[in-house]
Design a protein around this motif. Structure first.
Motif, PDB file in Angstrom:
ATOM      1  N   SER A 187       0.917  -1.171  -0.024  1.00 33.48           N
ATOM      2  CA  SER A 187       0.043   0.239  -0.062  1.00 33.48           C
ATOM      3  C   SER A 187       0.883   1.107  -0.072  1.00 33.48           C
ATOM      4  O   SER A 187       2.071   1.139   0.533  1.00 33.48           O
ATOM      5  N   GLY A 188       0.156   2.283  -0.653  1.00 39.02           N
ATOM      6  CA  GLY A 188       1.059   3.631  -0.653  1.00 39.02           C
ATOM      7  C   GLY A 188       0.059   4.888  -0.701  1.00 39.02           C
ATOM      8  O   GLY A 188      -1.068   4.796  -1.190  1.00 39.02           O
ATOM      9  N   TYR A 189       0.511   5.803   0.215  1.00 37.01           N
ATOM     10  CA  TYR A 189      -0.341   7.098   0.252  1.00 37.01           C
ATOM     11  C   TYR A 189       0.709   8.195  -0.121  1.00 37.01           C
ATOM     12  O   TYR A 189       2.077   8.224   0.284  1.00 37.01           O
ATOM     13  N   ALA A 190       0.169   9.291  -0.801  1.00 41.02           N
ATOM     14  CA  ALA A 190       1.023  10.346  -1.203  1.00 41.02           C
ATOM     15  C   ALA A 190      -0.098  11.709  -1.086  1.00 41.02           C
ATOM     16  O   ALA A 190      -0.880  11.589  -1.502  1.00 41.02           O
ATOM     17  N   LYS A 191       0.564  12.774  -0.722  1.00 33.46           N
ATOM     18  CA  LYS A 191      -0.167  13.831  -0.790  1.00 33.46           C
ATOM     19  C   LYS A 191       0.776  15.207  -1.247  1.00 33.46           C
ATOM     20  O   LYS A 191       1.806  15.282  -0.709  1.00 33.46           O
ATOM     21  N   GLY A 192       0.194  15.917  -1.913  1.00 31.48           N
ATOM     22  CA  GLY A 192       1.048  17.061  -2.628  1.00 31.48           C
ATOM     23  C   GLY A 192       0.328  18.366  -2.705  1.00 31.48           C
ATOM     24  O   GLY A 192      -0.938  18.579  -2.805  1.00 31.48           O
ATOM     25  N   SER A 193       1.276  19.498  -2.679  1.00 30.16           N
ATOM     26  CA  SER A 193       0.645  20.645  -2.901  1.00 30.16           C
ATOM     27  C   SER A 193       1.656  21.627  -3.345  1.00 30.16           C
ATOM     28  O   SER A 193       2.773  21.270  -3.354  1.00 30.16           O
ATOM     29  N   TYR A 194       1.221  22.785  -4.045  1.00 32.75           N
ATOM     30  CA  TYR A 194       2.286  23.859  -4.399  1.00 32.75           C
ATOM     31  C   TYR A 194       1.634  25.095  -3.976  1.00 32.75           C
ATOM     32  O   TYR A 194       0.514  25.584  -3.537  1.00 32.75           O
ATOM     33  N   GLN A 195       2.596  26.300  -4.085  1.00 32.69           N
ATOM     34  CA  GLN A 195       2.057  27.513  -3.893  1.00 32.69           C
ATOM     35  C   GLN A 195       1.512  28.293  -4.950  1.00 32.69           C
ATOM     36  O   GLN A 195       2.219  28.541  -5.990  1.00 32.69           O
ATOM     37  N   SER A 196       0.333  28.812  -4.881  1.00 26.96           N
ATOM     38  CA  SER A 196      -0.337  29.420  -6.021  1.00 26.96           C
ATOM     39  C   SER A 196       0.347  31.072  -6.190  1.00 26.96           C
ATOM     40  O   SER A 196       0.922  31.442  -5.123  1.00 26.96           O
ATOM     41  N   THR A 197      -0.302  31.686  -7.282  1.00 25.97           N
ATOM     42  CA  THR A 197       0.430  33.078  -7.371  1.00 25.97           C
ATOM     43  C   THR A 197      -0.318  33.961  -6.186  1.00 25.97           C
ATOM     44  O   THR A 197       0.408  35.031  -5.909  1.00 25.97           O
ATOM     45  N   ASN A 198      -1.169  33.759  -5.471  1.00 32.24           N
ATOM     46  CA  ASN A 198      -1.658  34.527  -4.361  1.00 32.24           C
ATOM     47  C   ASN A 198      -0.968  33.828  -3.101  1.00 32.24           C
ATOM     48  O   ASN A 198      -1.496  34.530  -2.065  1.00 32.24           O
ATOM     49  N   GLY A 199      -0.096  32.980  -3.115  1.00 32.06           N
ATOM     50  CA  GLY A 199       0.482  32.548  -1.831  1.00 32.06           C
ATOM     51  C   GLY A 199      -0.104  31.544  -1.233  1.00 32.06           C
ATOM     52  O   GLY A 199       0.398  30.939  -0.117  1.00 32.06           O
ATOM     53  N   ALA A 200      -1.485  31.284  -1.503  1.00 34.69           N
ATOM     54  CA  ALA A 200      -2.171  29.912  -0.909  1.00 34.69           C
ATOM     55  C   ALA A 200      -1.551  28.375  -1.274  1.00 34.69           C
ATOM     56  O   ALA A 200      -1.286  28.332  -2.393  1.00 34.69           O
ATOM     57  N   ARG A 201      -1.648  27.536  -0.329  1.00 37.08           N
ATOM     58  CA  ARG A 201      -1.337  26.404  -0.824  1.00 37.08           C
ATOM     59  C   ARG A 201      -2.368  25.647  -1.567  1.00 37.08           C
ATOM     60  O   ARG A 201      -3.402  25.346  -0.940  1.00 37.08           O
ATOM     61  N   VAL A 202      -2.235  24.864  -2.692  1.00 36.61           N
ATOM     62  CA  VAL A 202      -3.322  24.465  -3.427  1.00 36.61           C
ATOM     63  C   VAL A 202      -2.885  22.970  -3.645  1.00 36.61           C
ATOM     64  O   VAL A 202      -1.675  22.588  -3.872  1.00 36.61           O
ATOM     65  N   PRO A 203      -3.700  21.868  -3.672  1.00 35.13           N
ATOM     66  CA  PRO A 203      -3.501  20.555  -3.737  1.00 35.13           C
ATOM     67  C   PRO A 203      -2.997  20.400  -5.362  1.00 35.13           C
ATOM     68  O   PRO A 203      -3.602  20.918  -6.104  1.00 35.13           O
ATOM     69  N   LEU A 204      -1.671  19.487  -5.477  1.00 31.82           N
ATOM     70  CA  LEU A 204      -1.556  18.896  -6.753  1.00 31.82           C
ATOM     71  C   LEU A 204      -2.453  17.737  -7.222  1.00 31.82           C
ATOM     72  O   LEU A 204      -2.647  16.842  -6.403  1.00 31.82           O
ATOM     73  N   SER A 205      -3.411  17.975  -8.314  1.00 33.18           N
ATOM     74  CA  SER A 205      -4.206  17.061  -8.628  1.00 33.18           C
ATOM     75  C   SER A 205      -3.822  15.946  -9.294  1.00 33.18           C
ATOM     76  O   SER A 205      -4.399  14.863  -9.517  1.00 33.18           O
ATOM     77  N   THR A 206      -2.402  16.031  -9.786  1.00 33.82           N
ATOM     78  CA  THR A 206      -1.845  15.116 -10.602  1.00 33.82           C
ATOM     79  C   THR A 206      -0.951  13.943  -9.463  1.00 33.82           C
ATOM     80  O   THR A 206      -0.573  12.968 -10.162  1.00 33.82           O
TER      81      THR A 206
END
Length: 272
Positions: free
Chosen positions: A186-205
């Protein structure tokens, strides 16, 4: 790459340094047909040299189980398709655009875990990882701009700022005996990036939670074998601009093999 083995607190330890260098170069030929399709915008060239160091460390906890930690400097260059390809689907009413301004992706990856054979029939591996990216390349994402000529969307490969991906995985194999074996992972991963307004947004890929298990049989001397496998995947997490959330699913696969002779074998599979 090299290995240096020494004794640490009475235990066998190994240090594994390495260095990799890659040269990438893209020199497209801007044909008249391409310039017509791409509204006169020439395809971008690309040239990059990347040095990627890595460092691994393994220490024997006992005769059968090792603890490990490793660091990898990663590099990923944009593909020719990312930089130059354009595609339109007149039926589904969407299109993809090239992105000649893509930058190379770099990353710093850290991983720690355990691996080994705590019992004779059992082999296990467990690890946790965390990776930070500069200019993370996310393939085929919505541009966020609505074009009435393409109501299903306009898509493009883009760089994401300050991306982070973390998670863990565990796998095991158990030899039952008599040709039977069982595996599970089993495996689990979670990701995010910083948007232009500085908020953290989930990586949909990022792939959602996944788990699989299989039961296999191998006949003596490898004459034939069969395996039944099951896989579960959790629902896809939506990201920025995502309009479709893929549901969770379970699939079962059945496979078999038969070695007819030294020179011929047959493999059959039922997959869904």
């Amino acid at each position: 790459q090299d290995e240096f083995t020494f004794t640490l607190a009475g235990r066998r330890a190994t240090l594994i340094p390495g260095l990799r260098a890659d040269q990438f170069k893209l020199t497209p030929d801007n044909s008249p047909a391409y310039l017509t399709v791409n509204a006169g915008q020439p395809a971008a060239s690309f040239d990059a040299l990347a040095e990627s160091p890595k460092l691994g460390f393994v220490v024997a906890l006992n005769a059968h189980v090792n603890a490990f930690a490793q660091y990898n400097r990663g590099f990923r260059y944009p593909t020719a398709e990312d930089l130059t390809a354009t595609f339109t689907n007149l039926v589904a009413r969407y299109k993809t655009l090239p992105n000649p301004n893509l930058k190379s992706e770099t990353s710093d990856a850290f991983e720690v875990g355990l691996k080994g054979r705590p019992a004779r029939p059992l082999t296990v591996r467990a690890a946790a990882f965390s990776t930070r990216y500069d200019d993370f390349i996310e393939q085929i994402v919505s541009t966020g701009v609505f074009d009435p000529a393409w109501p299903a969307g306009v898509f493009q490969t883009q760089n994401r700022a300050n991306a982070r991906i973390y998670g863990g995985e565990i796998s095991a194999r158990y030899t039952i005996g008599g040709g039977l074996s069982a595996t599970a992972a089993s495996g689990y991963a979670k990701g995010s990036y910083q948007s232009t307004n500085g908020a953290r947004v989930p990586l949909s890929t990022i792939e959602p939670f996944k788990a699989n298990a299989a039961l296999a049989y191998d006949a003596p001397h490898g004459r034939w074998g069969a395996a039944l496998a099951a896989e579960f995947a959790g629902a896809k997490r939506p990201g920025d601009g995502t309009v479709f959330r893929a549901p969770a699913y379970v699939v079962l696969d059945l496979a078999g093999s038969w070695r007819l002779s030294e020179y011929a074998s047959v493999n059959l599979g039922l997959h869904n």
